[in-house]
Design a protein around this motif. Structure first.
Motif, PDB file in Angstrom:
ATOM      1  N   VAL A   7      30.279  32.306  75.050  1.00 44.07           N
ATOM      2  CA  VAL A   7      28.860  32.013  75.696  1.00 44.07           C
ATOM      3  C   VAL A   7      27.878  33.200  75.465  1.00 44.07           C
ATOM      4  O   VAL A   7      26.816  33.234  75.729  1.00 44.07           O
ATOM      5  N   GLU A   8      28.440  34.509  75.506  1.00 43.71           N
ATOM      6  CA  GLU A   8      28.024  35.793  75.365  1.00 43.71           C
ATOM      7  C   GLU A   8      27.552  36.137  73.890  1.00 43.71           C
ATOM      8  O   GLU A   8      26.636  36.725  73.477  1.00 43.71           O
ATOM      9  N   ASP A  38      27.068  50.697  77.739  1.00 39.74           N
ATOM     10  CA  ASP A  38      25.732  49.953  77.576  1.00 39.74           C
ATOM     11  C   ASP A  38      25.037  50.768  76.502  1.00 39.74           C
ATOM     12  O   ASP A  38      24.166  51.606  76.317  1.00 39.74           O
ATOM     13  N   SER A  40      22.755  49.450  74.796  1.00 41.92           N
ATOM     14  CA  SER A  40      21.226  49.226  74.453  1.00 41.92           C
ATOM     15  C   SER A  40      20.583  50.218  75.138  1.00 41.92           C
ATOM     16  O   SER A  40      19.382  50.361  75.179  1.00 41.92           O
ATOM     17  N   ILE A 306      24.289  41.819  69.528  1.00 41.46           N
ATOM     18  CA  ILE A 306      24.115  41.071  71.001  1.00 41.46           C
ATOM     19  C   ILE A 306      24.377  41.869  72.006  1.00 41.46           C
ATOM     20  O   ILE A 306      23.459  42.320  72.872  1.00 41.46           O
ATOM     21  N   GLY A 309      21.844  44.693  72.678  1.00 39.97           N
ATOM     22  CA  GLY A 309      20.603  44.173  72.967  1.00 39.97           C
ATOM     23  C   GLY A 309      19.697  44.266  71.785  1.00 39.97           C
ATOM     24  O   GLY A 309      18.531  44.232  71.933  1.00 39.97           O
ATOM     25  N   MET A 310      20.286  44.016  70.452  1.00 49.40           N
ATOM     26  CA  MET A 310      19.268  44.159  69.458  1.00 49.40           C
ATOM     27  C   MET A 310      18.915  42.718  68.793  1.00 49.40           C
ATOM     28  O   MET A 310      18.181  42.505  67.916  1.00 49.40           O
ATOM     29  N   ILE A 311      19.631  41.829  69.378  1.00 56.26           N
ATOM     30  CA  ILE A 311      19.473  40.707  69.058  1.00 56.26           C
ATOM     31  C   ILE A 311      19.879  39.466  69.883  1.00 56.26           C
ATOM     32  O   ILE A 311      20.793  39.715  70.672  1.00 56.26           O
ATOM     33  N   THR A 312      19.105  38.282  69.891  1.00 61.55           N
ATOM     34  CA  THR A 312      19.709  37.192  70.857  1.00 61.55           C
ATOM     35  C   THR A 312      20.778  36.274  70.241  1.00 61.55           C
ATOM     36  O   THR A 312      20.996  36.409  69.177  1.00 61.55           O
ATOM     37  N   ARG A 313      21.781  35.976  71.196  1.00 58.85           N
ATOM     38  CA  ARG A 313      22.794  34.920  70.719  1.00 58.85           C
ATOM     39  C   ARG A 313      22.312  33.784  69.774  1.00 58.85           C
ATOM     40  O   ARG A 313      22.950  33.552  68.892  1.00 58.85           O
ATOM     41  N   GLU A 314      21.146  33.351  70.229  1.00 61.07           N
ATOM     42  CA  GLU A 314      20.798  32.043  69.542  1.00 61.07           C
ATOM     43  C   GLU A 314      20.203  32.561  67.990  1.00 61.07           C
ATOM     44  O   GLU A 314      20.347  32.111  67.068  1.00 61.07           O
ATOM     45  N   GLU A 315      19.565  33.678  68.087  1.00 59.48           N
ATOM     46  CA  GLU A 315      19.076  34.147  66.688  1.00 59.48           C
ATOM     47  C   GLU A 315      20.293  34.461  65.837  1.00 59.48           C
ATOM     48  O   GLU A 315      20.371  34.286  64.623  1.00 59.48           O
TER      49      GLU A 315
ATOM     50  N   GLN B 365      12.464  42.557  72.305  1.00 57.69           N
ATOM     51  CA  GLN B 365      13.187  43.598  72.909  1.00 57.69           C
ATOM     52  C   GLN B 365      13.861  43.121  74.344  1.00 57.69           C
ATOM     53  O   GLN B 365      15.011  43.126  74.593  1.00 57.69           O
ATOM     54  N   ILE B 368      15.360  39.398  74.459  1.00 54.92           N
ATOM     55  CA  ILE B 368      16.755  39.494  73.937  1.00 54.92           C
ATOM     56  C   ILE B 368      17.605  39.883  75.106  1.00 54.92           C
ATOM     57  O   ILE B 368      18.566  39.348  75.273  1.00 54.92           O
ATOM     58  N   ILE B 369      17.164  40.669  75.738  1.00 53.96           N
ATOM     59  CA  ILE B 369      17.936  41.113  77.163  1.00 53.96           C
ATOM     60  C   ILE B 369      18.151  40.084  78.052  1.00 53.96           C
ATOM     61  O   ILE B 369      19.189  39.971  78.529  1.00 53.96           O
ATOM     62  N   LYS B 371      17.505  36.926  77.554  1.00 52.88           N
ATOM     63  CA  LYS B 371      18.493  35.772  76.882  1.00 52.88           C
ATOM     64  C   LYS B 371      20.028  36.021  76.823  1.00 52.88           C
ATOM     65  O   LYS B 371      20.666  35.338  77.530  1.00 52.88           O
ATOM     66  N   ASN B 372      20.374  37.468  76.447  1.00 50.90           N
ATOM     67  CA  ASN B 372      22.000  37.848  76.736  1.00 50.90           C
ATOM     68  C   ASN B 372      22.543  37.912  77.822  1.00 50.90           C
ATOM     69  O   ASN B 372      23.565  37.693  77.974  1.00 50.90           O
ATOM     70  N   ARG B 374      21.655  36.042  80.270  1.00 52.39           N
ATOM     71  CA  ARG B 374      21.420  34.688  80.911  1.00 52.39           C
ATOM     72  C   ARG B 374      20.585  34.620  82.116  1.00 52.39           C
ATOM     73  O   ARG B 374      21.040  33.780  83.128  1.00 52.39           O
ATOM     74  N   LEU B 536      16.544  47.302  80.592  1.00 52.26           N
ATOM     75  CA  LEU B 536      17.563  46.826  81.281  1.00 52.26           C
ATOM     76  C   LEU B 536      17.728  47.390  82.766  1.00 52.26           C
ATOM     77  O   LEU B 536      18.489  47.003  83.425  1.00 52.26           O
TER      78      LEU B 536
END
Lengths: 345, 559
Positions: A7-8, A38, A40, A306, A309-315, B365, B368-369, B371-372, B374, B536
């Motif tokens: 899910v992540e 981290d 990101s 992901i 933090g460079m892309i969303t999971r959906e993308e 940017q 993305i954070i 969403k990821n 949640r 973040l």
């Protein structure tokens, strides 16, 4: 059985490497949380560190560095920054194993011309039989790492020939699963990450059982460690591999905007994953990887992005979406003298 | 022309980038490495500044450093020799720092930045002076700088006209008002660099009944010049700079975790009173000597809002300017601007409009954070929708983390990395101190108020865009805003103009529409660590504290 996807990130359960817990989170993500790292937040290296490295070697030979250029966004941006921002004099190298669409080569050629840099274009069908074997033997080896052994060897050979100390790649942060220091010195040859374990074993088996036994490929490196050994001992080069993308915290959208404007670059009509510039064989490689493991090396790369933090999971899911239909795969299989039946499980 | 300014190796390391005389980026290293008041070479700040402009060190024309290290070293050596053998241990402790970092600054810069052009070293107090004057709207001004110590000087006054600054007089180490304040801060059980503000706040709870004793410690003359009575101090002789005689005079020092007694409050009040008296006398003298209607202040002492307010109210100067990073962080800017204007002879044309010189993060940017991770969030479609919603939360008594645009430069959050709340709430101050900021209960919170309505609520009608002044409430509002009212009936205020910070101005306006109160409680977006820089960090802070909402650019995040 329906696939279980983390899910992540976008990894799919594939025992023993990828295990998804009751909360739907995979072991790679869990390990990442536990490490407290981290990515990101801050880059491991800073752009000033990059300058320090390249300046050590600048101006010592005809070329300051050797740029690997596929014609895709990442390597084109690397080349652009190397020439224009970091003011280096690069020799450019493009490798074609026979499955790179002409569109990509044209794109590389255009960038090279616009930047006024010297270019070596190398085309070969030397590996065609090896690729055919992968399909015919139903090996679980992933095609791309095998191919990378060959093009990295050629890259080191050229670097040695021209006495070039630095090899510049377009590798993104997502493609470096281990620390950058390790990638720089070992050329990403370590296969420690759990998500690569079984894939790496399959590569070793294939190299030992099908490549090394074939007289045509007697000198073919069995692993990236082999590539480095040959580079060091035979070619006598200690060239290091760097990518500007590891040092500059910029999103692909930002550098795509730059190369579109400065080099008239554009995305190719057809490539996988979407918004990439990969060869045609790549469709087959990812299809076979997904069939064998539930995920491909692109799923690993996207999952890293992901976590960074460079892309969303959906993308990522949208970019990885593909319909491997006959129309897509048949021409590639035909080029390898194979048929759809050959890739059926 | 690009000039990179650097300040580091003592406290508040920072870097800034000047493009053709305009400050385009500046940041403190603590925001990146998360080490409060970080003194280290500001390599991450430098990388940020260069990347903000899309350049590398190859594109820099000059690099400046905020002080002359060899002069400072000379002063240190002389001081150690004078105190030998009592200074020996301290000498052994500090010399490695000098040899490793401070004396090799040029090599450090060349190596770290791959920079092979000239590096300029500007005197510490000249950097301070330039940081204020060249960012001020004035074309001529008197300048006062007061801090702990630079090379030799601890305080100066001077005069600036067009692109030239002349330092007319200086007071030299060990005679230092800033150092005295820090010594008493440590004596009262607070940490130097972070504790001075606490002492200032504590002062309002005491009466200045130790003035006689302080007159023993410092001899102040009518022109504001002073001498420290060295019999009470032991510089470079150990961890503490006060001696037994000092303790005999003022009593036993307070251990860090001991309760604060009335005596401590009275000593703080006396120190504050002496400090105010000194800077007032200095300012009046500077006026007598220069006759300029304008005054520029710089140096760590001018982060003392009470002293600043007295200068504003009780001296003949018509206009007073203090830039938000009045301490050493701002000297990075000062050294670069001094080079650009005074040495390279370029016309003065910069005026600071706001302190937002740090990094900003785009919507994608941030999303993305969100969403990821949640998180539960909504994206507002207009700035108006965002400010209306957040204003309603605040009016309902909620606490909102407000993360917008570029990070501020300097120690104050001014509406870009802020925690906001309703100033009317009688419980808010304790709630924030206890559950979110985790700090002493006597420390007050500041307020952000619409500039055009400041005089309606306060006995104050000046610009205070960097929250560097305090003001008394108008009689009818006394007691009406307990969350931002200090024990003495004042509040530290930031005036907000639309052109300085559009979205923040709109938010306060919306709050005003709901409550008829054109101001908000504003405190920095942090807990005990440095003010947050990245989305973040803001999200982490939001999740670990009892902040109700996070308004991060166009997104509203809830728990």
């Amino acid at each position: 059985m329906e696939e279980k996807r983390c899910v992540e990130c976008v990894l799919v359960e594939s025992k023993p490497d990828i295990i998804i817990d009751e909360d739907g989170v995979c072991n790679v993500c869990k390990n990442h949380h536990a490490s407290g790292i981290d990515e990101s937040q801050e880059p491991e290296y800073l752009e000033t560190d990059f300058l320090k490295i390249i300046d050590k070697h600048r101006g010592k030979g005809k070329y300051d560095c050797l740029c690997m250029l596929s014609g895709g966004k990442d390597s084109t941006a690397s080349l652009y920054y190397i020439k224009e921002k970091y003011k280096m004099n690069p020799l450019v190298f493009t490798f074609n194993h026979g499955f790179v669409p002409d569109e990509h080569i044209q794109s590389a050629m255009k960038s090279v011309e616009k930047l006024g840099v010297d270019w070596i274009y190398f085309q070969t069908d030397f590996m065609k039989e090896m690729f055919r074997k992968i399909v015919k033997t139903k090996s679980k080896v992933v095609i791309c790492p095998v191919c990378s052994l060959w093009y990295m060897l050629k890259t080191y050979e050229i670097a040695a020939q021209w006495d070039i100390p630095i090899i510049i790649s377009g590798w993104t942060k997502g493609q470096t699963t281990s620390s950058k220091k390790s990638v720089m010195s070992k050329c990403a040859c370590d296969q420690d990450p759990v998500e690569y374990s079984t894939m790496a074993n399959a590569t070793r088996d294939f190299m030992n059982n099908h490549v090394r036994t074939d007289p045509r490929y007697a000198d073919f490196p069995a692993s990236m460690e082999d590539v480095l050994t040959i580079a060091r001992k035979k070619y006598k080069t200690k060239a290091i591999v760097l990518s500007p993308h590891w040092f500059v915290p910029s999103h692909p959208d930002e550098y795509v905007k730059v190369i579109k404007e400065k080099l008239d670059w554009d995305y190719p009509v057809r490539s996988y994953p979407k918004k990439s510039t990969n060869c045609d064989l790549n469709f087959l490689a990812s299809k076979l990887a997904v069939d064998n493991y539930g995920y491909s090396h692109y799923h690993i790369e996207m999952s890293n992005l992901i976590r960074m933090g460079m892309i969303t999971r959906e993308e990522a899911i949208a970019l990885l979406e593909i319909d491997y239909d006959k129309e897509l795969l048949n021409p590639i299989l035909e080029k390898l003298d194979c048929k759809m039946e050959d890739i059926k499980k | 022309m690009y000039i990179l300014g650097i300040s580091c190796f003592y406290h508040d390391a920072s870097a800034c980038l000047i493009k053709d005389g305009v400050v385009v980026a500046a940041a403190q290293e603590e925001r990146f490495n998360r080490d409060k008041y970080s003194p280290v070479f500001p390599i991450q700040s430098i990388n940020y500044c260069l990347q903000h402009e899309g350049i590398t060190s190859y594109d820099l024309d000059h690099v400046t450093f905020y002080e002359k290290m060899y002069l400072k070293f000379e002063r240190t050596i002389v001081s150690h020799i004078e105190g030998f053998p009592f200074t020996y241990k301290n000498f052994l402790d500090t010399m490695p720092l000098w040899l490793k970092d401070r004396l090799v600054v040029p090599l450090y810069i060349k190596d770290e930045l791959t920079f092979n052009k000239k590096i300029w070293f500007v005197k510490h107090h000249l950097s301070h002076a330039a940081s204020s004057y060249f960012l001020s709207p004035f074309n001529q001004a008197a300048i006062l700088t007061v801090d702990g110590v630079g090379e030799y000087a601890s305080a100066t006054y001077g005069f600036a006209h067009e692109n030239k600054i002349e330092i007319k007089k200086e007071i030299s180490y060990p005679h230092s008002l800033g150092l005295l304040y820090s010594i008493v801060t440590a004596y009262l059980g607070f940490r130097v660099f972070s504790g001075e503000g606490k002492v200032m706040a504590l002062a309002e709870f005491g009466t200045p009944c130790y003035i006689k004793e302080f007159n023993e410690l410092i001899d102040v003359r009518e022109d504001g010049s002073f001498r420290i009575n060295l019999d009470y101090f032991s510089f470079n002789r150990g961890e503490k700079m006060h001696n037994k005689k000092f303790i005999k005079l003022l009593g036993e020092e307070r251990p860090e975790d001991a309760p604060i007694a009335q005596r401590h409050k009275d000593i703080a009040a006396s120190l504050q009173k002496v400090t105010e008296d000194v800077v007032l006398k200095m300012a009046r003298h500077a006026y007598r000597e220069t006759k300029s209607p304008n005054l520029c202040l710089a140096g760590g002492v001018f982060l003392n809002v009470t002293a600043n307010s007295r200068i504003l109210n009780e001296t003949p100067f018509k206009n007073v300017f203090i830039q938000p990073a009045a301490g050493d962080a701002g000297s990075a800017i000062g050294s670069a601007l001094y080079l650009y204007h005074s040495i390279l002879n370029n016309e003065k044309r910069t005026t600071m409009i706001n302190s937002a010189l740090g990094p900003h993060y785009n919507l994608s940017q941030i999303e993305i954070i969100l969403k990821n991770k949640r998180l539960k969030y909504t994206k507002t479609s207009t700035s108006e929708e965002l400010t209306k919603k957040v204003a309603q939360f605040l009016a309902d008594g909620k606490v909102v983390a407000w993360f917008q645009g570029r990070m501020e430069f300097g120690p104050r959050a001014l509406g870009n990395r802020s925690i906001l709340a309703d100033p009317r709430s009688p419980t808010m101050k304790d709630w924030l101190n206890l559950t979110i900021k985790h700090r002493e209960d006597f420390r007050p919170f500041g307020a952000s108020i619409l500039r055009e309505r400041v005089s309606e609520f306060f006995e104050f009608d000046h610009d205070s865009p960097y929250m560097l002044y305090v003001a008394h409430f108008q009689k009818k509002y006394q007691g009406a805003f307990p969350a931002i009212t200090h024990i003495n009936g004042t509040s530290r205020i930031q005036t907000v103009r639309r052109e300085e910070n559009h979205r923040y101005y709109e938010l306060i306006s919306e709050f005003s529409k709901l409550t008829d109160v054109p101001m908000l409680l504003n405190t920095s977006l942090n807990d005990t660590e440095p003010i947050v820089c990245t989305p973040l960090s803001a999200i982490d802070l939001f999740l670990k504290t009892k902040i109700d909402y996070l308004a991060i650019e166009d997104f509203i995040v809830e728990k």
